[in-house]
Design a protein around this motif. Sequence first.
Motif, PDB file in Angstrom:
ATOM      1  N   VAL A   1      44.571  33.785  37.106  1.00  0.00           N
ATOM      2  CA  VAL A   1      44.041  34.522  35.986  1.00  0.00           C
ATOM      3  C   VAL A   1      44.540  34.491  34.807  1.00  0.00           C
ATOM      4  O   VAL A   1      44.165  34.720  33.789  1.00  0.00           O
ATOM      5  CB  VAL A   1      43.376  36.150  36.550  1.00  0.00           C
ATOM      6  CG1 VAL A   1      42.388  36.069  37.588  1.00  0.00           C
ATOM      7  CG2 VAL A   1      44.799  36.933  36.690  1.00  0.00           C
TER       8      VAL A   1
ATOM      9  N   TYR B   1      42.218  42.113  34.095  1.00  0.00           N
ATOM     10  CA  TYR B   1      42.446  41.648  35.488  1.00  0.00           C
ATOM     11  C   TYR B   1      43.632  42.610  36.011  1.00  0.00           C
ATOM     12  O   TYR B   1      44.765  42.168  35.482  1.00  0.00           O
ATOM     13  CB  TYR B   1      42.877  40.286  35.652  1.00  0.00           C
ATOM     14  CG  TYR B   1      41.682  39.337  35.227  1.00  0.00           C
ATOM     15  CD1 TYR B   1      40.405  39.016  36.103  1.00  0.00           C
ATOM     16  CD2 TYR B   1      41.623  38.566  34.130  1.00  0.00           C
ATOM     17  CE1 TYR B   1      39.691  38.149  35.738  1.00  0.00           C
ATOM     18  CE2 TYR B   1      40.756  37.970  33.522  1.00  0.00           C
ATOM     19  CZ  TYR B   1      39.704  37.438  34.381  1.00  0.00           C
ATOM     20  OH  TYR B   1      38.568  36.981  34.119  1.00  0.00           O
TER      21      TYR B   1
ATOM     22  N   GLU C   1      38.051  42.769  37.733  1.00  0.00           N
ATOM     23  CA  GLU C   1      37.787  42.200  36.335  1.00  0.00           C
ATOM     24  C   GLU C   1      36.940  43.350  35.479  1.00  0.00           C
ATOM     25  O   GLU C   1      36.013  43.607  35.990  1.00  0.00           O
ATOM     26  CB  GLU C   1      37.263  40.809  36.424  1.00  0.00           C
ATOM     27  CG  GLU C   1      36.836  40.150  34.825  1.00  0.00           C
ATOM     28  CD  GLU C   1      36.067  39.051  34.863  1.00  0.00           C
ATOM     29  OE1 GLU C   1      36.486  38.379  33.750  1.00  0.00           O
ATOM     30  OE2 GLU C   1      35.489  38.676  36.013  1.00  0.00           O
TER      31      GLU C   1
END
Length: 162
Positions: free
Chosen positions: A24, A98, A111
């Motif tokens: 991420v 995140y 998220e």
Amino acid sequence: MQTLDRDELTVHIEAPPTTVYRLVSDVTRMPEFSPEIRRCVWLDGADQPAVGARFRATNQLPRRPPWQNTPIVIAADPGREFAISRTEPFAGTLVWRYRLEPEGVGTRLTESYEVTRPITRIGWFIIGTLFGGKDRRSDLHRGMQETLRTITAVAEKETAEQ
């Protein structure tokens, strides 16, 4: 007129937080995960996530013109949190985040986005007319669902291959 404030989704991933964070926080890989992001490149000599690092993102909706924005990293805590803030003319400021939590042998990944400076009336006109965003809240929600599904698949595959 549309409104946008915040949304979040959470998934469980059978991969450790370090693996999920690596995915991420690597903005150059976001085009693999997000249905709207076409390209991300680090700017100003940055080559990894760090608070204050900037990157250029190119986004695009189906059958619409692409647009660019320049987010800045506001949180880069390996295995725990990665967040960016992006401001666009007329389109306000959105913070994308995140959050990662260990969950069994895997990770609970959330998220989210939060609008910290509202989109202007002109911004909504542009979103609705030029970019065809008649229900931007639903578009973003569906995008988060797809992003999390893809991150889950990639993280679990990488973990299984180790």
